[in-house]
Design an enzyme around this catalytic site. Structure first.
Site, PDB file in Angstrom:
ATOM      1  N   LYS A  51       0.836  -1.201   0.000  1.00 20.33           N
ATOM      2  CA  LYS A  51       0.000   0.000   0.000  1.00 20.33           C
ATOM      3  C   LYS A  51       0.873   1.253   0.000  1.00 20.33           C
ATOM      4  O   LYS A  51       0.604   2.218  -0.709  1.00 20.33           O
ATOM      5  CB  LYS A  51      -0.934  -0.004   1.221  1.00 20.33           C
ATOM      6  CG  LYS A  51      -2.075  -1.004   1.078  1.00 20.33           C
ATOM      7  CD  LYS A  51      -2.849  -1.215   2.367  1.00 20.33           C
ATOM      8  CE  LYS A  51      -3.898  -2.319   2.178  1.00 20.33           C
ATOM      9  NZ  LYS A  51      -4.570  -2.705   3.418  1.00 20.33           N
ATOM     10  N   GLN A  95      -4.590  -1.444   9.769  1.00 21.23           N
ATOM     11  CA  GLN A  95      -4.513  -2.763   9.130  1.00 21.23           C
ATOM     12  C   GLN A  95      -5.158  -3.823  10.027  1.00 21.23           C
ATOM     13  O   GLN A  95      -4.835  -3.920  11.211  1.00 21.23           O
ATOM     14  CB  GLN A  95      -3.035  -3.103   8.839  1.00 21.23           C
ATOM     15  CG  GLN A  95      -2.834  -4.403   8.108  1.00 21.23           C
ATOM     16  CD  GLN A  95      -3.418  -4.395   6.685  1.00 21.23           C
ATOM     17  OE1 GLN A  95      -3.254  -3.428   5.935  1.00 21.23           O
ATOM     18  NE2 GLN A  95      -4.113  -5.455   6.325  1.00 21.23           N
ATOM     19  N   ASP A 118     -11.155   3.500   4.422  1.00 19.45           N
ATOM     20  CA  ASP A 118     -11.477   2.081   4.223  1.00 19.45           C
ATOM     21  C   ASP A 118     -12.983   1.850   4.189  1.00 19.45           C
ATOM     22  O   ASP A 118     -13.436   0.761   3.836  1.00 19.45           O
ATOM     23  CB  ASP A 118     -10.878   1.240   5.362  1.00 19.45           C
ATOM     24  CG  ASP A 118      -9.572   0.569   4.950  1.00 19.45           C
ATOM     25  OD1 ASP A 118      -9.385   0.350   3.737  1.00 19.45           O
ATOM     26  OD2 ASP A 118      -8.760   0.259   5.839  1.00 19.45           O
TER      27      ASP A 118
END
Ligand code: NAP
Length: 284
Positions: A51, A95, A118
Site C-alpha cells: 500500500k 490494518q 477504508d
C-alpha cells in the site's frame, strides 16, 4: 475473456496520479495517509508495504505507525484521536486483523468518518445502506470498477453475490442494488447454492474456499468476478470459482491473482485523494 485487473488498475492509478499532481500544483495540497499496524503478522506487513509503495507512486504522503503487539486498546485509540486532529493526514488506515485483546469495532469507530478511507466506520456503512455520501469499502469499489470497465450494464440484471461479509459481500450487494440490479445474497446457509448461481447474469464470489463454485454451474455468457484468494497447503493460490471450467462458459471472468486485488489498492488511493479534496472544501 479474461478481465485484466492489473491493466485496469494501472489506468486508474495514472488517473489518480494526474489528479494528485494537479491538486499539488494548483492548491499546494499533498494527500496524506496514516497507516497503522499493531503486531508482527508477516502478511499484514506485506500488505502495508504494498500500500505504501502504491501511495509513493501516485504522490500520496504516507506515514507508518508500527506498534508492538502488547499495545493497549486505549493507547491505540489515543493515537487515532491524534491522527484525527492532524491536518496533514487526510486518511487513516488501520490494518486488520488487530490482536485479540483490542476490539476492532471500537478502533474502527474511533476513526473520524471524514478520514475513514477504508469505509468501515458505522457512519460510512450506514450511508452506503441509505444511498448517501460517504467512503465505500475498497474491494467492493474495485469490483464495481471492473464491471464498469467491461461495459456491464447492471440495470435489471440478475446478480448473485456469494458471501455476506461486511468487508465484501454485503457492501457490494448494496452497491449493485444502487445501480438497479436484482441482487441475491448467498451465504453458508443458502439452501441451493448451485441453483442460485446458475441463474446469475453476473456472479460475484467472495467466500475464501477453493473451488466452491463449480464451473458447470455458471450460466452461459455470465460475467464472473472471483474475489477469493486461497493459499493451498502446497503454497499455490486457488480460486473460489473453478476457473478452467468456468472460463469456458463465462463471457468475462477475473483471474486470481491479477483480478480484484490490484483494484482494491487503487480504490484506497482514490479514497485518500477524495478525503483530501473534501477536507479542502470544508476549509473553504
Ligand atoms: P469472510 O468474512 O470469511 O466471509 C466469507 C463469507 O462466505 C461468509 O459470508 C460465509 O457465510 C460465506 N460462506 C462460507 N462458506 C460458504 C459456503 N459453503 N457457501 C456459501 N457461502 C459460504 O471473508 P471475506 O473477508 O469476505 O473474504 C472472502 C474472500 O475474499 C477471501 O478469500 C479473502 O482472502 C478474499 N478477499 C480478497 C480481497 C482482494 O482485494 N483481492 C479483499 C478482501 C477479501 P456466513 O456469513 O454464513 O458464515
Amino acid at each position: 475473456m479474461i478481465i485484466d485487473g492489473k491493466a485496469i488498475a494501472r489506468e486508474v492509478r495514472n488517473q489518480v496520479k494526474g489528479e494528485i499532481d494537479s491538486l499539488k500544483r494548483k492548491r499546494g495540497v499533498v494527500p496524506g495517509l496514516a497507516v497503522v499496524l499493531v503486531g508482527d503478522d508477516p502478511s499484514s506487513h506485506l500488505y502495508i508495504r504494498n500500500k505504501e509503495k502504491a501511495c509513493k507512486e501516485v504522490g500520496i504522503e504516507s506515514s507508518e505507525h508500527l506498534l508492538p503487539e502488547a499495545l493497549s486498546e486505549n493507547e491505540l485509540i489515543s493515537l487515532i484521536h491524534t491522527l484525527n486532529r492532524d491536518k496533514a493526514i487526510h486518511g487513516i488506515l488501520v490494518q486488520l486483523p488487530l490482536p485479540a485483546h483490542i476490539s476492532t469495532g471500537r478502533i474502527l469507530q474511533a476513526i473520524s468518518p471524514e478520514k475513514d478511507i477504508d469505509g468501515f466506520h458505522p457512519v460510512s456503512q450506514g450511508q452506503l445502506l441509505l444511498g448517501g455520501e460517504g467512503f465505500k469499502p475498497c474491494t467492493p469499489m474495485g469490483i464495481m470498477k471492473l464491471l464498469d470497465y467491461v461495459g456491464c450494464d447492471l440495470k435489471g440484471k440478475t446478480v448473485v453475490v456469494v458471501g455476506r461479509s461486511n468487508l465484501v459481500g454485503k457492501p457490494v450487494a448494496l452497491m449493485l442494488l444502487g445501480r438497479h440490479a436484482t441482487v441475491t445474497l448467498c451465504h453458508s446457509r443458502t439452501a441451493d447454492l448451485k441453483g442460485e448461481v446458475s441463474r446469475a447474469d453476473i456472479l460475484v464470489v467472495a467466500v475464501g474456499k477453493a473451488g466452491l463454485v463449480r464451473g458447470d454451474w455458471i450460466k452461459a455468457g455470465a460475467v464472473v468476478i472471483d474475489v477469493g484468494a486461497n493459499r493451498l497447503p502446497n503454497g499455490k493460490l486457488a480460486w473460489d470459482v473453478e476457473f478452467e471450467a468456468a472460463k469456458e462458459r463465462a463471457s468475462w471472468i477475473t483471474p486470481v491473482p491479477g483480478g480484484v486485488g490490484p483494484l482494491t489498492i487503487c480504490m484506497l488511493l482514490f479514497n485518500t485523494l477524495e478525503a483530501a479534496r473534501q477536507s479542502m472544501k470544508r476549509e473553504g
